[in-house]
Design an enzyme around this catalytic site. Structure first.
Site, PDB file in Angstrom:
ATOM      1  N   HIS A 364     -22.793   3.195 -25.480  1.00 52.21           N
ATOM      2  CA  HIS A 364     -21.800   2.466 -24.602  1.00 52.21           C
ATOM      3  C   HIS A 364     -22.049   1.003 -24.419  1.00 52.21           C
ATOM      4  O   HIS A 364     -21.133   0.277 -24.075  1.00 52.21           O
ATOM      5  CB  HIS A 364     -22.140   3.483 -23.104  1.00 52.21           C
ATOM      6  CG  HIS A 364     -21.453   4.328 -22.959  1.00 52.21           C
ATOM      7  ND1 HIS A 364     -21.986   5.660 -23.689  1.00 52.21           N
ATOM      8  CD2 HIS A 364     -19.974   4.606 -22.632  1.00 52.21           C
ATOM      9  CE1 HIS A 364     -21.082   6.736 -23.365  1.00 52.21           C
ATOM     10  NE2 HIS A 364     -19.764   6.154 -22.840  1.00 52.21           N
ATOM     11  N   CYS A 676      -8.063   7.866 -26.930  1.00 48.77           N
ATOM     12  CA  CYS A 676      -8.861   6.739 -26.265  1.00 48.77           C
ATOM     13  C   CYS A 676     -10.095   6.204 -26.791  1.00 48.77           C
ATOM     14  O   CYS A 676     -10.820   5.730 -26.069  1.00 48.77           O
ATOM     15  CB  CYS A 676      -8.681   6.841 -24.754  1.00 48.77           C
ATOM     16  SG  CYS A 676      -9.434   8.293 -24.276  1.00 48.77           S
TER      17      CYS A 676
END
Length: 758
Positions: A364, A676
């Site tokens: 992330h 996405c």
């Protein structure tokens, strides 16, 4: 044997440098195996020769002088074969190479094992004896185990030495390269600022101090604070403990006296080292001594020493934070494991790049780096970050490389890339208000992934047509408690108003895996296959219902909300979630809110969902693929683990086949298919997804102009022809290289930088 092995590893780990580590290895192996000779040969990557670096038994004057070619002699044979070689009469072997200066002519038996770290041969560990015999299986197994255990220590030792500008032979080194994983493309040239975890002695960097008296005062204040804490705890427990147990607190206090641990730390500070680094050195030395003791009770005292050290370090770090760290103009943030909070501490205008020892290209933090437009390299496992503070380095985010001690030629090469990137970026700005239409008239909708309000301005400036993924966990992660309905409502309203009338797709709370909430800890052995995403929120409807209520109320008067459910693995989860959403919708309407029922969609992220896309799509309004997790689960590769990062391929044939199937199945029942994940923001990936028929590509705002530029320069027919060629290939590497070649053919070679030839 296990205790001997543990003892050797502990001693070698504590060695201050590579030379002493190698000497310790040969000495302790020599003693443990009762052999007449133990030697280590390291492979010099510059000359591709093995060099005798340490020996116990051979002539010590031959150290550093005896050199063998990459495949020369028995040592070279061990390295080439990458497996042990056990000979009862080594001189009789055709590959035997005799060096008179070593004095080894009298030794007949030979056992050599390769030292391998991450598939790379670092050297060879050898034992020899005069007797003509084979080493038995237990001896061979012991040497193989020692080699495997110490390979990482040797790799780290080499890297620690080379970061100071010298290779392990003592020669001056330049253009020193550390290989990692590409996290975010681009090049950055700047000065390192090392961030380390709170109260973690192992992570403390080494650096000098300019004001010894001030550093001494900081240390004294930290020790005084810890002494006070210990006294208060002792007094509080005095009525519950026996006298002999109460005496343990006095032992703790005694360790902090000037004639014990504290005094030794001060000696290091007086030598010009900062307090945190001095504390680390002394505590680690104490721990090493205690852990080497055979008595179990005394060995456990190492834990007490670590505890004391961490307590003192915590106060030192608090003082350090209070002083406010200065960030240079071109800051490259470096850490063992970068976190979003660390990024938030550095001024954005000074930040030019990121480096993390842990993590991979799809962690992330890497995703956040791409969103911020910062070059990033992840998974640089062997880089000694405690030596990097304040050093000048180059980050190559295209090839996942970091360079220290750059030569003028290398610096010039990367400066030219930085200038070129700046020119390209200016050119892409002109595309902001132009539609994303291929040469043959096919329109592709480009949306963005957001999480922070700072993403909004960047997204609108880059021409985003909507939001394909709003990460609602962000407001949860920046709080020290669950945000209230009103707090969530305000946050969501900002996003919806900023993009109105364009659609904003809000993913319901997605925590677990590598996204943790400090106030709602989830401790699992395998978090990525555990309690995460929709599984958490369905188990806690009080969290889910409040969040959906906040979303609906925030959309009043705007009607541009879409709700998306993460981590769906079966139909029952969709039905349960829809039941709760409809319930909230009717309640909100009854309360007088004038809202419409928003479209509800599902994220396809796990393999089981791939084969039920039609059934899923019949129950919802749209399908959206989360390609990062989908790739991770399909390939059984933890995308945060740098050891297997090379196995994570977005262009793996199975992944491409799955993505194509998802789009086809969603369209078969008349539902929109969007994506996405990070693949959508890759120019090559965007071409293939367009050819597959995806209706919407959602990506980080920074990547949107690049994707738009590429798609406007090709025809849909050309993309479909390319896809057909790639779908019959069976190698992700071949697929990627073919795709890159195709991009070059249409004039986008700057998006696929080749590996630099050294």
């Amino acid at each position: 044997m296990l205790s001997v092995l543990r003892s050797i590893v502990q001693e070698v780990n504590a060695a201050p440098n590579l030379g002493e580590a190698l000497e310790l290895i040969v000495k302790r192996v020599h003693e443990s195996m009762d052999t007449e000779v133990c030697s280590i040969y390291l492979l010099d990557p510059e000359t591709n020769h093995y060099i005798l670096m340490a020996t116990q038994g051979l002539n010590p004057e031959s150290i550093g002088k005896v050199k063998l070619g990459h495949s020369e002699g028995l040592v070279g044979l061990v390295g080439v074969r990458e497996e042990p070689l056990n000979l009862h009469n080594a001189p009789a072997h055709p590959r035997y190479r005799y060096f008179p200066e070593t004095g080894e002519e009298k030794y007949k038996s030979f056992l050599g094992v390769p030292i391998i770290h991450h598939r790379k041969v670092l050297g060879v560990l050898v034992v020899q004896q005069q007797a003509t015999r084979l080493f038995d299986e237990s001896e061979e197994a012991f040497l193989v185990t020692i080699s495997a255990q110490l390979a990482a220590v040797i790799a780290h030792g080499e890297a620690t030495g080379i970061i100071s500008g010298l290779n392990f032979t003592g020669q001056k080194a330049r253009d020193i390269c550390f290989k990692g994983v590409a996290g975010a493309s681009g090049v950055a040239i700047g000065k390192c600022v090392v961030k380390f975890p709170h109260a973690d002695l192992k992570a403390v960097p080494e650096k000098p101090c300019t004001d010894i008296e001030a550093e001494m005062a900081l240390f004294d204040a930290a020790v005084a604070a810890v002494r006070q804490d210990i006294k208060e705890v002792g007094e509080r427990l005095s009525t519950q403990l026996r006298p002999e147990e109460q005496a343990l607190f006095d032992v703790y206090l005694g360790m902090l006296d000037d004639n014990a641990l504290s005094g030794e730390v001060k000696n290091f500070i007086r030598e010009g080292n900062w307090a945190q680094g001095s504390l680390k050195v002394v505590v680690q030395e104490y721990v090493r001594h205690f852990e080497a003791i055979n008595d179990a009770y005394l060995r456990e005292r190492a834990v007490d020493i670590k505890d004391l050290g961490q307590r003192v370090l915590a106060y030192l770090q608090k003082q350090h934070i209070d002083e406010q760290r200065e960030y240079p103009e071109n800051t490259i943030l470096v850490s063992e494991e970068l976190t979003p909070s660390m990024l938030g501490e550095a001024p954005r205008e000074k930040l030019v790049g990121l480096v993390s020892v842990q993590g991979s290209g799809n962690s992330h933090v890497a995703i956040l780096a791409r969103a911020m437009g910062l070059p990033c390299v992840m998974g640089v496992i062997d880089m000694p970050i405690n030596k990097l503070d304040d050093r000048d380095i180059i980050i190559d985010g295209y090839n996942g490389e970091i360079y220290s001690h750059p030569s003028p030629e290398l610096l010039s090469y990367y400066n030219s890339i930085v200038e070129e990137e700046q020119q390209i970026s200016k050119g892409l700005e002109e595309l902001r208000d132009l539609p994303c239409v291929t040469k043959d008239g096919h329109h592709m909708t480009l949306w963005v992934n957001t999480g922070l309000m700072t993403d909004v301005v960047r997204s609108l400036n880059h021409g985003a047509e909507g939001v394909g993924l709003y990460r609602t966990e962000v407001p949860f992660m920046i709080n020290d408690r669950f945000p209230s309905e009103q707090e969530q409502r305000d946050c969501y309203r900002e996003q919806l108003e900023a993009f109105a009338p364009s659609m904003v797709t809000m993913r319901t709370l997605d925590v677990g895996g590598d996204k943790a909430l400090s106030y709602f800890p989830i401790s699992e052995e395998n978090p990525f296959l555990g309690w995460r995403g929709i599984r958490v929120t369905l188990d806690h409807p009080e969290i889910f219902l409040v969040q959906v209520r906040a979303m609906l109320k925030a959309s009043e008067g705007l009607d541009n909300l879409r709700i998306m459910l993460p981590m769906i693995s079966n139909i029952s989860e969709i039905e349960e979630a829809l039941h709760l959403i409809y319930r909230v919708y009717h309640e909100v309407r009854e309360e007088g809110a004038n809202v419409r029922m928003p479209p509800v969609g599902v994220m396809i992220e796990v393999p089981s969902a791939i084969f039920q896309v039609k059934e899923i799509a019949e129950r919802v309004d749209f399908i959206s693929v989360g390609s990062n997790d989908l790739t991770q689960y399909m390939l059984a590769v933890d995308r945060n683990n740098p050891r297997v990062a090379s196995l994570y391929h977005s262009f793996h044939p199975s992944v491409l086949q799955a993505l194509y199937k998802i789009a086809c199945d969603a369209h078969a029942v008349g539902k929109q298919a969007s994506i996405c994940g990070e693949l959508a923001g890759d120019p090559g990936g965007a071409i293939l997804l367009t050819a597959m028929g995806y209706d919407v590509l959602s990506m980080n705002a920074v990547n949107l102009p690049k994707v738009k530029s590429v798609l406007r320069s090709i025809s849909l027919r050309w993309a479909e022809d390319l896809l057909r060629r790639l779908l019959i290939m069976d190698s992700p590497q071949v697929i990627k290289s073919t795709l890159e070649f195709a991009l070059k053919e249409v004039g986008f070679e700057h998006l696929t930088r080749p590996v630099r030839q050294n």
